[in-house]
Scaffold this motif. Structure first.
Motif, mmCIF file in Angstrom:
data_model
loop_
_atom_site.group_PDB
_atom_site.id
_atom_site.type_symbol
_atom_site.label_atom_id
_atom_site.label_comp_id
_atom_site.label_asym_id
_atom_site.label_seq_id
_atom_site.Cartn_x
_atom_site.Cartn_y
_atom_site.Cartn_z
ATOM 1 N N GLU A 72 0.853 -1.181 0.000
ATOM 2 C CA GLU A 72 0.000 0.000 0.000
ATOM 3 C C GLU A 72 0.887 1.228 0.000
ATOM 4 O OE1 GLU A 72 -2.429 -0.401 3.525
ATOM 5 O OE2 GLU A 72 -1.011 0.771 4.694
ATOM 6 N N CYS B 275 0.930 5.650 0.410
ATOM 7 C CA CYS B 275 0.306 6.925 0.738
ATOM 8 C C CYS B 275 0.381 7.800 -0.512
ATOM 9 C CB CYS B 275 1.062 7.585 1.894
ATOM 10 S SG CYS B 275 0.489 9.246 2.271
ATOM 11 N N CYS C 58 -8.917 2.388 -0.933
ATOM 12 C CA CYS C 58 -8.161 3.345 -0.139
ATOM 13 C C CYS C 58 -8.772 3.533 1.237
ATOM 14 C CB CYS C 58 -8.084 4.691 -0.853
ATOM 15 S SG CYS C 58 -9.661 5.544 -1.003
ATOM 16 N N TRP D 206 -3.713 11.942 5.340
ATOM 17 C CA TRP D 206 -3.273 11.259 4.127
ATOM 18 C C TRP D 206 -4.207 10.118 3.768
ATOM 19 C CZ3 TRP D 206 -0.125 13.994 1.483
ATOM 20 C CH2 TRP D 206 0.794 14.823 2.122
ATOM 21 N N TYR E 189 -4.271 6.371 1.943
ATOM 22 C CA TYR E 189 -3.441 5.226 1.565
ATOM 23 C C TYR E 189 -4.211 4.365 0.577
ATOM 24 C CZ TYR E 189 -0.184 6.459 5.233
ATOM 25 O OH TYR E 189 0.738 7.119 5.995
ATOM 26 N N TRP F 101 -4.249 0.740 -2.016
ATOM 27 C CA TRP F 101 -3.739 -0.602 -2.271
ATOM 28 C C TRP F 101 -4.508 -1.194 -3.444
ATOM 29 C CZ3 TRP F 101 -6.352 0.891 2.099
ATOM 30 C CH2 TRP F 101 -7.639 0.376 2.257
#
Length: 128
Positions: free
Chosen positions: A55, A57, A87, A93, A95, A97
């Motif tokens: 993953e 950011c 996400c 933020w 993140y 994947w």
């Protein structure tokens, strides 16, 4: 009735070289292929998939492009809407994947092996 729901082993995940796509199967795959048709989105997917821990950011991947943050966010949104990324917001933020079953669906349909297709969980998740 769609061939995808038949009891024939491997029917839903057969590669293109073994049988043609059904309308539903093609309709489910087209948005994913369309999203990957842009070089920026293809690179974004690759950056997320290859990032440590699986993953990334958005702060880690934005520097790889000479694009504004809103443009990066737009491309990530397209990948999410196509079902290729997911996400989660953590503080300020976000993140991202890769969704493994989406990549499995894409790779299975493009498979050119002549052996029998092996059904996977990805087949069961094809949108109708």
């Amino acid at each position: 009735m769609s061939n995808q729901t038949s009891s024939d082993e491997g029917a839903c995940c057969s590669p293109l070289v073994r049988e043609p796509l059904t309308q539903d199967w093609a309709g489910g795959l087209a948005p994913m292929f369309k999203a990957l048709g842009d070089p920026v989105r293809l690179r974004l997917l690759s950056l997320v998939a290859s990032h440590a821990g699986g993953e990334a950011c958005v702060c880690d991947i934005s520097a790889s492009f000479d694009l504004s943050q809103p443009t990066i966010s737009h491309h990530l949104k397209v990948l999410r809407e196509a079902g290729l990324l997911d996400c989660e917001r953590r503080g300020t933020w976000v993140y991202y994947w890769v969704i493994p079953t989406a990549l499995q669906q894409l790779s299975t349909v493009l498979l050119t092996e002549t052996g029998p297709a092996v059904p996977s969980r990805a087949c069961a998740e094809v949108p109708a």
